[in-house]
Motif scaffolding. Structure first.
Motif, mmCIF file in Angstrom:
data_model
loop_
_atom_site.group_PDB
_atom_site.id
_atom_site.type_symbol
_atom_site.label_atom_id
_atom_site.label_comp_id
_atom_site.label_asym_id
_atom_site.label_seq_id
_atom_site.Cartn_x
_atom_site.Cartn_y
_atom_site.Cartn_z
ATOM 1 N N ASP A 239 -4.557 -9.113 2.232
ATOM 2 C CA ASP A 239 -4.520 -10.495 1.349
ATOM 3 C C ASP A 239 -4.156 -12.118 2.143
ATOM 4 N N GLN A 290 -7.730 0.180 -1.521
ATOM 5 C CA GLN A 290 -9.321 -0.359 -1.450
ATOM 6 C C GLN A 290 -9.595 -1.211 -2.444
ATOM 7 N N ASN A 293 -8.255 -5.203 -3.146
ATOM 8 C CA ASN A 293 -8.243 -5.387 -1.369
ATOM 9 C C ASN A 293 -9.429 -7.020 -1.635
ATOM 10 N N SER A 294 -10.505 -6.695 -2.859
ATOM 11 C CA SER A 294 -10.545 -8.161 -3.162
ATOM 12 C C SER A 294 -10.619 -8.661 -3.840
ATOM 13 N N ASP A 296 -10.369 -8.390 -7.173
ATOM 14 C CA ASP A 296 -10.830 -8.548 -8.455
ATOM 15 C C ASP A 296 -9.645 -8.552 -9.116
ATOM 16 N N LYS A 299 -8.905 -5.357 -11.471
ATOM 17 C CA LYS A 299 -8.897 -3.370 -10.235
ATOM 18 C C LYS A 299 -7.558 -3.718 -9.339
ATOM 19 N N LYS A 431 -11.656 -14.683 5.124
ATOM 20 C CA LYS A 431 -10.921 -14.311 4.123
ATOM 21 C C LYS A 431 -11.815 -12.738 4.142
ATOM 22 N N GLN A 432 -13.043 -12.857 4.684
ATOM 23 C CA GLN A 432 -13.511 -10.921 4.303
ATOM 24 C C GLN A 432 -14.072 -10.604 5.474
ATOM 25 N N ILE A 435 -10.120 -8.691 5.270
ATOM 26 C CA ILE A 435 -10.064 -7.319 4.364
ATOM 27 C C ILE A 435 -10.675 -6.737 5.665
ATOM 28 N N GLN A 436 -11.563 -6.475 6.449
ATOM 29 C CA GLN A 436 -12.469 -6.097 7.302
ATOM 30 C C GLN A 436 -11.583 -5.427 8.190
ATOM 31 N N GLU A 439 -8.250 -3.137 6.408
ATOM 32 C CA GLU A 439 -8.810 -1.616 5.820
ATOM 33 C C GLU A 439 -9.316 -0.206 7.570
#
Length: 465
Positions: A239, A290, A293-294, A296, A299, A431-432, A435-436, A439
């Motif tokens: 995040d 996981q 992590n987006s 959402d 979730k 940001k993306q 996350i990558q 993870e």
């Protein structure tokens, strides 16, 4: 109350400062802008200026400000969001049209996905909406591409009045010293926790100002008391806002110009912090983490019953509360609360090529500062940016979770640190990327050190491309 801007000349090409050049009155004994004698022309201009003042004062007596006299202006407005946001936004702007019948609106809205692709295409074709919603992912980029109307002079003359906004919130609308948007609403990160679960486990609620060490010890206790059925904390290592606040608590920033504002060692320590939390059982394994992590909301582990906390935005509390029967609460992220700042959840911006710049700015001022508009819009985009409007909206709230969110933001107002400059172009990519690589660490595909090195290299390349 700011005086109204003069109406623009019909079909006049809009320049960022054109609205204010005509509003300036020459000093006595000076020369006219055309270079001729100032005598009679000066008296006529002073008379016109006095008429504007009288008109403004008369409008002030009714609680409304005179709108620019822009004949039959139809203003296009574009935003993303759900049906509720669309309904409220239309209602607010219908109030504007009732006050100023010569101004009507063309409404367009859609979901978040593809919104900025569409906006970019329309701007490139010279057909962008007059007013549109934007966030800090793209504010700097759109300013640098000269898509946004420069609002600096409008703010300087209080035509767009930002004086009732927290200083950091007004500042966050600036790119390279120019005001290019106005905050539509405010929010700040919030640690949402399951109060009912903690009551059942007889564990105290988390508090503002807990250190990360204290917080993880608390989370470990939750995991133990629940016999491993619920993890004490979500793992927020992917995040960006959690990383950013952790950095700010150490006097560092996520960005420094067009580079990341931290080192490989910093990011390694961040990943190691959460690897340790997973090993101790305070945070869940990667397979559980996981889906969240987006970001959402549907979730998040605090509502799925898998963790006692989630790292989200504080204004998302009401939406999360709808997903569980347990009572939720909110505090700041661990660490120094001064790492938080008054953040614009969204902005209203104007297209640089609009044919109605004065009217457009007047509409934005209405959306930000008008009490009736504020009560209609409520907290759908976050808390009202204008502090007076916020208090009025707060007094009318009946939803308990919404009240908690507002109370938290009010409490944090006195603790906020200074706002950083808006993120640079490429922020969405960063940001993306986080996350990558996070993870990769969560699933054991990379060590914290290797993931940190990969991130730094890729992030700096993306920011300078």
């Amino acid at each position: 109350m700011p005086f109204p801007s003069p109406s623009p000349v019909a079909n006049e090409p809009p320049g960022p400062n054109s609205a204010h050049v005509s509003a300036r009155v020459p000093v006595p004994g000076g020369r006219s802008t055309a270079g001729g004698p100032a005598g009679g022309r000066l008296r006529r201009r002073l008379g016109a200026a006095l008429l504007v003042v009288v008109t403004a004062l008369a409008a002030g007596c009714t609680g409304e400000e005179a709108a620019p006299r822009d004949n039959s202006a139809k203003i296009s407005v574009f935003w993303w969001g759900g049906d509720r946001r669309a309904e409220l936004t239309k209602q607010a702007l219908e109030v504007y049209t009732k006050r100023y019948p010569h101004v009507t609106f063309k409404f367009t809205h859609q979901g978040n996905a593809g919104y900025f692709d569409r906006l970019s295409i329309e701007a490139a074709a010279g057909n962008a909406p007059d007013i549109f919603q934007i966030d800090d992912n793209y504010l700097t980029e759109y300013a640098q591409r000269e898509i946004l109307l420069d609002l600096t002079d409008y703010v300087r003359t209080d035509v767009l009045d930002l004086r009732k906004l927290p200083a950091g919130l007004a500042q966050s609308s600036q790119v390279t010293g120019r005001t290019v948007a106005a905050a539509a609403a405010e929010n700040t990160p919030g640690l949402i926790y399951n109060k009912s679960l903690l009551d059942r486990l007889d564990i105290p609620e988390p508090t503002i100002g807990m250190s990360y060490q204290e917080y993880l010890a608390w989370a470990e206790q939750v995991s133990e008391r629940s016999d491993g059925d619920v993890f004490g904390t979500m793992d927020p290592s992917a995040d960006y806002k959690a990383l950013w606040l952790w950095l700010r608590s150490q006097d560092k920033e996520l960005y420094r110009g067009r580079q990341v504002g931290f080192t490989e060692n910093d990011l390694t320590r961040w990943f190691e912090l959460w690897a340790g939390a997973r090993q101790r059982g305070a945070a869940p394994p990667a397979s559980v983490t996981q889906p969240a992590n987006s970001g959402d909301v549907t979730k998040q582990l605090v509502t799925s019953g898998q963790a006692a906390t989630s790292f989200v935005w504080s204004n998302q509390l009401p939406e999360l509360q709808k997903l569980t029967k347990d009572q939720l609460g909110v505090v700041s992220y661990p660490g120094d609360p001064a790492a938080h700042w008054a953040r614009a959840s969204l902005y209203w911006a104007a297209y640089r090529g609009t044919r109605h710049p004065d009217t457009v700015v007047h509409v934005i001022d209405f959306l930000v500062n008008d009490a009736v508009a504020g009560e209609i819009l409520g907290t759908e985009r976050g808390l009202s940016a204008n502090l007076d409007v916020r208090r009025a909206v707060e007094a009318s709230l009946t939803d308990e979770s919404m009240k908690k969110s507002v109370d938290f933001e009010t409490t944090m107002t006195e603790k906020f640190g200074s706002a950083p400059v808006p993120p640079p172009k490429g922020h969405a990519t960063i940001k993306q990327l986080l996350i990558q690589v996070a993870e990769d660490v969560q699933f054991g595909r990379a060590s914290p050190r290797a993931a940190a090195a990969s991130f730094i290299n890729q992030a700096n390349a993306a920011l300078t491309s």
